[in-house]
Design a protein around this motif. Structure first.
Motif, PDB file in Angstrom:
ATOM      1  N   SER A  16     -26.704  -2.038  23.605  1.00  0.00           N
ATOM      2  CA  SER A  16     -27.046  -3.053  24.593  1.00  0.00           C
ATOM      3  C   SER A  16     -25.892  -3.993  24.911  1.00  0.00           C
ATOM      4  O   SER A  16     -25.989  -4.803  25.800  1.00  0.00           O
ATOM      5  N   SER A  17     -24.814  -3.897  24.154  1.00  0.00           N
ATOM      6  CA  SER A  17     -23.694  -4.789  24.393  1.00  0.00           C
ATOM      7  C   SER A  17     -22.389  -4.011  24.230  1.00  0.00           C
ATOM      8  O   SER A  17     -22.228  -3.265  23.273  1.00  0.00           O
ATOM      9  N   GLU A  74     -24.086  -6.730  28.909  1.00  0.00           N
ATOM     10  CA  GLU A  74     -25.333  -6.412  28.221  1.00  0.00           C
ATOM     11  C   GLU A  74     -26.353  -5.864  29.222  1.00  0.00           C
ATOM     12  O   GLU A  74     -26.345  -6.247  30.388  1.00  0.00           O
ATOM     13  N   LYS A  76     -29.214  -6.565  30.197  1.00  0.00           N
ATOM     14  CA  LYS A  76     -30.230  -7.610  30.326  1.00  0.00           C
ATOM     15  C   LYS A  76     -30.814  -7.520  31.730  1.00  0.00           C
ATOM     16  O   LYS A  76     -30.594  -8.374  32.577  1.00  0.00           O
TER      17      LYS A  76
END
Length: 228
Positions: A16-17, A74, A76
């Motif tokens: 995710s990062s 990320e 997000k």
């Protein structure tokens, strides 16, 4: 239940990062890899109105995924994201809020038929409806099936043949009841069930399949079949 969310669970990148200053290459399991071993790739996200547009591609260059993230580094995601087959077929869409699944989602089979739809709330499936169709590789029954859920709880199951509003048998698990419909989609009757799923009172039909037809109609009273 858990085939409902499998598309989004499998297609979302597991990391995710990451640093996004250059194209990232992924293997078949969405793990970072080298360019010569890639199955998918992601160019540097573009800034658009305060968000970042993520686009993933198949090795062939065909679009696999697109959606906006609140972060360049990320996943997000915010708002609608969409997944595609390599042939361009829309495989599914989902909504995110601040990186969490929230709102309506749809998933399609590769041939375009609806596989499931519903809503997420705070990352959890709130309500959903899933479909299995006769002739699918992983579905060996002679009928089509639709299943409704509240969260992980199965509430309604519908056996049908092509048209969910046509001939069908509906089972209501919470109400312990079955409704039977004929070839025109007209209600034949309904029957209540006891806690062993045995008929108590009402009318229920037996069906044959391929194609689906009414084979016999039964009437029950006080847990016993009424013989006419």
């Amino acid at each position: 239940m858990i085939k409902l969310i499998s598309l989004f669970a499998l297609l979302l990148v597991s990391t995710s990062s990451f640093s996004q200053e250059k194209t990232i290459y992924f293997d078949a399991d969405w793990q970072p890899t080298t360019k010569n071993k890639m199955v998918y790739f992601r160019p540097v996200p573009k800034a658009v109105n305060g968000k970042f547009l993520f686009k993933d591609y198949y090795k062939s260059g065909k679009l696999q995924f697109e959606g906006f993230s609140l972060s360049k580094t990320e996943e997000k995601f915010e708002g609608l994201v969409t997944y595609y087959g390599e042939d361009g077929q829309n495989l599914g869409q989902s909504n995110f809020k601040n990186g969490i699944l929230n709102g309506d989602f749809t998933i399609y089979y590769p041939d375009g038929k609806l596989k499931s739809k519903g809503t997420y709330l705070g990352g959890e499936v709130e309500k959903s409806l899933s479909f299995n169709y006769r002739g699918l590789e992983d579905w060996n029954e002679e009928y089509d099936l639709a299943t409704k859920y509240n969260g992980a709880q199965k509430t309604i199951e519908i056996i049908f043949d092509g048209n969910i509003k046509g001939i069908r048998k509906e089972t209501f698990f919470e109400d312990r009841m079955i409704r039977s419909y004929d070839e025109t989609g007209k209600l034949i009757g309904e029957v209540t069930l006891d806690y062993n799923d045995e008929p108590v009172a009402g009318i229920v039909a037996d069906y044959i399949f391929s194609p689906m037809k009414v084979e016999k109609i039964h009437t029950y009273k006080d847990g016993k079949e009424v013989i006419k």
